[in-house]
Design a protein around this motif. Structure first.
Motif: not given
Length: 545
Positions: A256-266
């Motif tokens: 479940k901890k991998e479900f929310l995925r984001k690119y690096d902001a930069e």
């Protein structure tokens, strides 16, 4: 490619793959494999983010694959995009495989297209992906014209498909179900990609035409006269709304901890700079299920975006986190519009049946905070949901009239398999198993609204439903005023109106379908996100009270 570092769930124990029963293994002998992507667009939009991501992955890692696109743009030309003529177009493209990204409401309108394609090209493999294949696996693979379905994230899976067709790697196309020559179905586990950094940013060239993006309708709500480009900063949503396809997908994730995925902001801002400069983008729409799913990302992103991008944008948010400080911060970064779901104006029904725990006062306060910050409000609302009453519907209209959003949008409820609300509808005997002409947009051509489930007269009659929907449509037409100060039309003293036309009624036959054979599931009502959950409190604490 399919290492467990990149894919959270990969088949580990499975039956021996009967490769001699595969109809298409090694069927493509050419040096260059030609793959055609497609999707169905009943609202005029010509961008599909899943296809953009799959195309980017193929172009990066499989240079011997020629990627083409031929969507079903029914609003552009109904005759050209009829099932018969569309099949002729695909035949002329000399494709080796065609892959459709299908939303669940589009399944029935799309079935005639699969049939016509197989009539003309019986040896062309048809692959189905998208939420339809992920949530309704059995229904999808049982279609006699479907050969493969992608049951999870599609990037690595589509790579496995092209290798499978070329015969360059023994074994099944991992991440998919395959229909064998004897009718049996070989099943592999869905891919769940936890590291977005391992994937390339989406490919937008696949959507461009001879004149670039001048003739590409990339947005329903965006400003006219400039290129509006949809983008995503990540995937996943932490909430468990009972009607949403994200809920069963989240439940199926092993980590479940991998479900929310984001690119690096930069990295994300650098990519937005490239898109702005290369395509002449004038406005970004962030199509994340929930833009605020990662606080660290949001904090960094707003600061960098304001400094380096300088373009207006819209985001999808939740009223629970739209306090005054957040709205000011978003507006300062360039936020033009926030989309948020109200779904129902009746607090008790919304909490009990939809898993949405916010209070009406929170909705009002969030809308007021947006207005004070100079941000437009676009609300999403659901009508005709299981066990909804006429009074519930009227409360939805009343609440929207109270806040008067710049754009009011309402959707007739569509039962999505695998969701808790679908299970409740099934348990209550509300599913119309023979109904194919599902109506899901709020601007029907003939101004007639019909329930997508069986009528429950003691709660809501078909007449009451249509009558209240017509009241909502009248409010929509009188209220909606979403505009863009620098649009070409406003320079001429006009308002750039956002209009949606729904042709989904006209694309399905009225003939009764065979009754669905769906295994019974216990109706479950997972708790919705509560106001005091750690996730929401962290966001509120970050942006202030």
């Amino acid at each position: 490619m399919n290492s467990k570092a990149d894919v959270i769930a990969v088949s580990s124990e499975k039956l021996v793959y009967p490769q001699d029963k595969s109809r298409y293994f090694g069927s493509v002998k050419k040096d260059k494999l030609r793959l055609v992507f497609s999707f169905y667009s009943p609202d005029g939009n010509e961008i599909a983010m899943p296809i953009a991501s799959l195309s980017a992955y193929l172009k990066r890692d499989f240079p011997w694959v020629e990627v083409l696109l031929e969507p079903v743009l029914i609003l552009r030309d109904a005759e050209r995009y009829s099932p018969e003529n569309y099949a002729k177009t695909i035949k002329a493209m000399n494709a080796d495989v065609i892959a459709f990204s299908v939303m669940s409401p589009h399944w029935y309108p799309m079935e005639p297209y699969f049939e016509e394609i197989k009539k003309l090209m019986p040896d062309l493999p048809i692959v189905i992906g998208g939420y339809q294949a992920m949530l309704s696996q059995e229904q999808t693979i049982e279609n006699p014209n479907v050969d493969y379905i992608c049951v999870g994230d599609g990037e690595y899976a589509i790579g496995n498909v092209v290798e499978h067709l070329r015969g360059s790697k023994d074994g099944p196309a991992d991440g998919l179900w395959e229909k064998l020559v004897d009718g049996d179905v070989y099943k592999t586990e869905p891919h769940q990609i936890g590291d977005l950094q391992a994937l390339p940013f989406p490919d937008y060239d696949v959507f461009s035409k001879e004149d670039g993006f001048k003739d590409v309708n990339s947005s329903i709500f965006g400003p006219k006269g400039k290129l509006v480009l949809p983008v995503m900063t990540g995937r996943g949503c932490p909430y468990r709304c009972t009607y949403c396809c994200n809920t069963p997908i989240l439940e199926g994730w092993r980590s479940k901890k991998e479900f929310l995925r984001k690119y690096d902001a930069e990295d994300m801002v650098t990519e937005l700079e490239r898109l702005r400069d290369e395509y002449g983008v004038g406005y970004f729409e962030f199509w994340d299920e929930l833009f605020l799913s990662n606080l660290k990302f949001v904090r960094a992103f707003f600061e960098i975006y304001k400094e380096r991008i300088g373009l207006p944008f819209s985001i999808n948010s939740r009223v629970e986190v739209m306090n005054e400080e957040f709205c000011k911060t978003a507006a300062d970064a360039g936020c033009h519009t926030i989309w948020f779901g109200i779904e129902s104006g009746d607090e008790e029904y919304r909490a009990k049946m939809l898993g949405r725990k916010m209070k009406n006062q929170q909705v009002i306060d969030a809308a007021d905070n947006c207005k004070k910050a100079g941000i437009n409000r676009l609300t999403f609302n659901i009508v005709g949901a299981p066990l909804e009453t006429a009074d519930n519907m009227r409360e939805t209209l009343k609440l929207n009239q109270r806040i008067a959003p710049e754009h009011f949008f309402f959707f007739p409820y569509i039962p999505l398999r695998g969701t808790p609300l679908y299970n409740i509808a099934k348990e209550e005997g509300l599913l119309s198993e023979n109904k194919k002409n599902l109506h899901y947009l709020s601007a029907a051509n003939d101004k007639q609204f019909t329930l997508n489930m069986k009528e429950r007269p003691e709660l809501l009659t078909a007449h009451e439903y249509n009558e209240i929907c017509m009241e909502m449509l009248a409010f929509q037409e009188a209220n909606n005023r979403l505009s863009y100060s620098d649009s070409e039309s406003e320079e001429n003293g006009e308002t750039a109106a956002a209009t949606v036309e729904d042709k989904s009624f006209t694309l399905t036959e009225a003939e009764p379908a065979a009754a669905e054979n769906v295994p019974e599931q216990a109706a479950q009502m997972p708790p919705g996100a509560k106001e005091d959950t750690g996730f929401v409190k962290n966001i509120i604490n970050f942006f202030g009270r």
